[in-house]
Design an enzyme around this catalytic site. Structure first.
Site, short mmCIF file in Angstrom:
data_model
loop_
_atom_site.label_atom_id
_atom_site.label_comp_id
_atom_site.label_asym_id
_atom_site.label_seq_id
_atom_site.Cartn_x
_atom_site.Cartn_y
_atom_site.Cartn_z
N SER A 185 5.23 21.03 50.74
CA SER A 185 6.25 21.49 51.69
C SER A 185 7.65 21.14 51.20
CB SER A 185 6.01 20.78 53.02
OG SER A 185 7.10 20.94 53.88
N TYR A 237 5.47 13.31 57.88
CA TYR A 237 4.86 14.55 57.40
C TYR A 237 5.27 14.80 55.93
CZ TYR A 237 4.36 19.52 56.50
OH TYR A 237 4.05 20.71 55.91
N LYS A 287 3.03 14.54 52.24
CA LYS A 287 2.92 15.59 51.21
C LYS A 287 3.36 15.04 49.85
CE LYS A 287 1.49 19.01 53.76
NZ LYS A 287 0.24 19.72 53.48
N1 UFG Z 1 14.18 26.19 66.16
C1 UFG Z 1 14.83 26.40 67.35
N2 UFG Z 1 14.07 26.59 68.47
C2 UFG Z 1 12.70 26.60 68.43
C3 UFG Z 1 12.05 26.39 67.20
C4 UFG Z 1 12.83 26.19 66.09
O1 UFG Z 1 16.07 26.39 67.43
O2 UFG Z 1 12.07 26.77 69.49
C5 UFG Z 1 14.99 26.00 64.95
C6 UFG Z 1 14.74 24.66 64.28
O3 UFG Z 1 15.57 23.67 64.83
C7 UFG Z 1 15.06 25.00 62.83
C8 UFG Z 1 14.64 26.46 62.68
O4 UFG Z 1 14.60 26.97 64.01
O5 UFG Z 1 16.43 24.91 62.61
C9 UFG Z 1 13.28 26.63 62.07
O6 UFG Z 1 12.39 25.77 62.75
P1 UFG Z 1 10.81 25.81 62.54
O7 UFG Z 1 10.23 24.83 63.50
O8 UFG Z 1 10.33 27.22 62.61
O9 UFG Z 1 10.61 25.33 61.05
P2 UFG Z 1 11.18 24.01 60.32
O10 UFG Z 1 12.30 24.45 59.46
O11 UFG Z 1 11.43 22.92 61.26
O12 UFG Z 1 9.88 23.54 59.52
C10 UFG Z 1 9.47 24.12 58.32
C11 UFG Z 1 7.97 23.94 58.20
C12 UFG Z 1 7.62 22.49 58.12
C13 UFG Z 1 8.40 21.87 56.99
C14 UFG Z 1 9.88 22.14 57.12
C15 UFG Z 1 10.61 21.65 55.94
O13 UFG Z 1 7.33 24.52 59.32
O14 UFG Z 1 6.24 22.37 57.89
O15 UFG Z 1 10.12 23.50 57.25
O16 UFG Z 1 11.57 20.77 56.35
F1 UFG Z 1 8.22 20.55 56.98
#
Ligand code: UFG
Length: 326
Positions: A116, A140, A144
């Site tokens: 990741s 997490y 990894k």
């Molecule tokens: N977000 C929102 N509202 C939501 C969900 C997400 O504003 O309801 C925002 C988050 O704050 C983030 C972006 O949308 O800025 C993307 O969020 P996600 O949860 O879809 O994905 P992440 O970037 O947090 O996570 C992904 C992978 C993880 C990995 C990470 C790397 O899903 O497994 O990238 O840092 F660890």
């Protein structure tokens, strides 16, 4: 090829199993169905069981000869990993060690590991290449990185070669509409937005709009799940042609802000999608964008579904096939 897909009932694993089957390969899925879905596995041989069950792994490897093992089985929620780190180190690290021991002792070769972008932590620069310092900021990401480290050591000691693929933001769904992302409740931005568009959930929370980005929301590199799976197939070919143990970043190299993703989801679905501003979610870096040139150069990976519209369209087609609550 005959391939063992560990965690093949989950989001990316099930798309992988389908790609392998559609490409004429033989697939065995091992999954404990803790988060995966039994009806999502598009192959004949499904073994229900735990990655930490050494006896089961011995039985699987002694009865069959695999050309490769693709390992997706891990917990993936950053927030939960902070609250329950033991769960993450047990499942993601210790159980992977059990798999490595079983593979080594039974002579199984060629492992592809789901890593990741979380191994990098807070970026020092973007786009992030493979040389970027690795300083995970949550258990997490640490789990990894620990596995990547184990893989390098295991290869040095026993010659078990592997490729770690560091996904940026996996998104989208099977273009045939048969598979998609089914986390319940949804945990990633695009499924959350599409469930709001379809009426399965209400308002979407935007986690922070005061980041140092043009519109104040976080920027991410969304990569289509089918393109990710194709990278695994290429990585397996690379290992079977004597490629050395390595790690590659997988993303499209283009970042979209949360606001841009919301606009895309509204356009694609034709729905208004109500959003609320809430404070930042702990541990979210402002920008995560991949430099995936090495995957292109070494593996020959050329992502096909690179437009955000296409990613959201495929995910929307899947969302529309889900049972409605009314
Ligand atoms: N977000 C929102 N509202 C939501 C969900 C997400 O504003 O309801 C925002 C988050 O704050 C983030 C972006 O949308 O800025 C993307 O969020 P996600 O949860 O879809 O994905 P992440 O970037 O947090 O996570 C992904 C992978 C993880 C990995 C990470 C790397 O899903 O497994 O990238 O840092 F660890």
């Amino acid at each position: 090829m005959k391939v063992l897909v560990v965690g093949g009932a989950g989001y990316i694993g099930s798309h992988m199993a389908k790609l392998l089957v559609d490409s004429g390969h033989s697939v065995v899925v091992l999954d404990n169905f803790s988060t995966g879905h039994r009806d999502a596995v598009p192959c004949n041989e499904v073994i229900e069981g735990d990655l930490g069950d050494r006896d089961l792994l011995d039985e699987i490897f002694s009865g069959r000869q695999f050309d490769g093992v693709i390992h997706f089985a891990s917990y993936i929620q950053v927030g939960e990993s902070i609250e329950k780190p033991d769960r993450y180190y047990r499942n993601n690290v210790a159980n992977t060690l059990t798999l490595l021991e079983a593979m080594h002792e039974r002579g199984a070769e060629n492992l592809i590991f789901s890593s990741s972008a979380a191994v990098f932590g807070e970026p020092e620069y973007v786009p992030i290449d493979e040389r970027h310092p690795k300083n995970p900021v949550n258990p997490y990401g640490a789990s990894k990185l620990m596995v990547e480290r184990m893989l390098a050591d295991i290869d040095r000691a026993y010659g078990l070669r592997s490729v770690s693929l560091r996904y940026f933001n996996a998104a989208g769904a099977d273009p045939d509409g048969l598979l998609g992302e089914r986390h319940d409740p949804p945990i990633h931005l695009i499924p959350v937005l599409l469930q709001a568009a379809s009426g399965r959930c209400q308002t979407v929370k935007i986690f922070g709009h005061d980041y140092d980005t043009p519109d104040g929301t976080c920027i991410r590199d969304y990569v289509h799940v089918v393109d990710l799976c194709k990278a695994h197939l290429l990585a397996l070919t690379y290992l079977r042609q004597s490629g050395k143990t390595d790690a590659f970043n997988l993303g499209n190299g283009v970042g979209f802000s949360v606001r841009e993703v919301i606009d895309t989801a509204r356009r694609v679905t034709g729905q208004a999608i109500t959003v609320d501003h809430t404070p930042r979610r702990p541990g979210d870096p402002a920008r995560l964008v991949a430099d995936a040139s090495r995957a292109r150069e070494v593996l020959g990976w050329i992502p096909q579904y690179t437009s955000l519209d296409r990613i959201v369209e495929d995910a929307w087609r899947w969302e529309l096939r889900q049972p409605r609550l009314w």
